[in-house]
Design a protein around this motif. Sequence first.
Motif, short mmCIF file in Angstrom:
data_model
loop_
_atom_site.label_atom_id
_atom_site.label_comp_id
_atom_site.label_asym_id
_atom_site.label_seq_id
_atom_site.Cartn_x
_atom_site.Cartn_y
_atom_site.Cartn_z
N ALA A 170 0.96 -1.38 0.12
CA ALA A 170 0.03 -0.12 0.12
C ALA A 170 0.84 1.42 -0.08
O ALA A 170 0.52 2.38 -0.61
N ILE A 171 1.91 1.41 0.78
CA ILE A 171 2.85 2.36 0.83
C ILE A 171 3.52 2.67 -0.56
O ILE A 171 3.68 3.64 -0.84
N GLU A 172 3.86 1.58 -0.99
CA GLU A 172 4.75 1.58 -2.31
C GLU A 172 3.91 2.03 -3.47
O GLU A 172 4.03 3.11 -4.21
N LEU A 222 -0.40 7.27 -5.76
CA LEU A 222 -1.74 7.76 -5.62
C LEU A 222 -1.70 8.99 -4.60
O LEU A 222 -2.73 9.75 -4.47
N ALA A 223 -0.61 9.45 -4.01
CA ALA A 223 -0.55 10.61 -3.27
C ALA A 223 -0.93 11.78 -3.98
O ALA A 223 -1.13 13.00 -3.43
N ILE A 237 -6.45 2.64 -0.90
CA ILE A 237 -5.48 2.34 -0.34
C ILE A 237 -5.13 3.17 1.06
O ILE A 237 -4.18 2.80 2.00
N GLU A 238 -5.74 4.38 1.22
CA GLU A 238 -5.69 5.09 2.50
C GLU A 238 -6.15 4.33 3.38
O GLU A 238 -5.81 4.49 4.57
N ARG A 239 -7.40 3.70 2.98
CA ARG A 239 -8.18 2.72 4.27
C ARG A 239 -7.36 1.77 4.57
O ARG A 239 -7.26 1.50 5.78
N SER A 250 11.32 -3.72 3.61
CA SER A 250 11.87 -2.31 3.18
C SER A 250 11.06 -2.13 1.92
O SER A 250 10.81 -3.27 0.98
N LEU A 251 10.91 -0.89 1.66
CA LEU A 251 10.08 -0.58 0.53
C LEU A 251 10.96 -0.65 -0.98
O LEU A 251 12.10 -0.38 -0.92
N ALA A 252 10.29 -1.13 -2.01
CA ALA A 252 11.03 -1.29 -3.41
C ALA A 252 10.95 -0.16 -4.12
O ALA A 252 9.85 0.00 -4.62
N GLU A 253 11.65 0.96 -3.90
CA GLU A 253 11.50 2.38 -4.44
C GLU A 253 12.02 2.62 -5.87
O GLU A 253 13.19 2.24 -6.14
#
Length: 370
Positions: free
Chosen positions: A262-264, A273-274, A292-294, A347-350
């Motif tokens: 979700a954060i990715e 999505l931000a 995704i926010e939910r 960790s995020l895959a950025e």
Amino acid sequence: MYARLIVNGLLALVLAVPVAAQLGEPEGPNPLPELRSRSTIGEEERAQIQEFVAQNLAGLQSGDALRAQAAMEQLRAARQASEAFRTAYAEIIINAVRTGYTKADVGGAVRLIVLLNLLDTPNALPVLLEALQDERVGVRAGAAVGLRQLQPAIIQQGPDTCGRVLDALSAAGAKEKSCDTLRAIYEAMNYTGLPNQPDVKRSAVAVLALLRGRGQSLAEGKADAVGADDVGLGIVFGARAALSEDEVEQFERTVATMLKYAIERYATGPRKLALVTDRGSTRQAREQRDAIERLILVGEDALVTLLEPPAAPSVSTGMRQANTTKMKNEWQRWVGLLQTKLATDYSLAEPAEDAEGDSAADGATEKAGG
């Protein structure tokens, strides 16, 4: 998008009918007045009921909304009757719906499935479970809501029936591609808080199994029906006291996997999505953002309770502040806590392009207000 509109409209129909059914017999229709008080129903009476049902089922499947509504009202009114009449009436309707819904168009098919909800009998279960596999999303949604509303009747049938229904719902949820229908499936699997409820653990474990499969799919980039899993997370979280230590750990891993995804999706990449705004973005993009926010809110709340850190990170705060950098930094704090607890790196895959343009993206997000 068209399928989504269909599901929303038909879910509204499904949910409205049981409420109407609680209002008692309407003032207008008074169908089959001479039959509904009978203590026995013979072949002649059954023939009259079958004719009445056939006429009104034709109305339900018509393209005329007013005719369909009148037919549903007639069929509902006839339900207020003696036990003998209700038994025969339910049997006739179930048989007619079983053979009719597969041939009807989507609107007519869903109205037929909705009709089963009025009967309040476990005899409708085979048709609902079959409809749960229908290729039409609206029919599947109607079946899932029907199974939710039949829960008290399912409970009375005993644990074997409950288990069979939960297994069918879990299997359907694992391949569901519609967010709204998957949410209905999760709700149909939620037996907590019901009178004479069955083993809460069995329901929670079934939902957990579905969530674990969904989490793996999200991790692999197979993101169907995104936006429903917060419902499942809430169900398992509410029943966590019934789970074993191993099952709680499975839940923690599932929450972490879903939060990472979700954060990715929300805070990384050029299409984060931000950056979606209420006025300048499509409805589909806004719905994805909200979903995704939910998931972030529900998932992080669960981690706070499950891990009980002395100073809990707050990805949600960064999200509310429209600051994706803060979101990622707060998640990195969670990564350390999860590494200690679960020996797994979340960790995020950025993407590289996001790392280069992150500050500019944050500025655009802050102007958009999230």
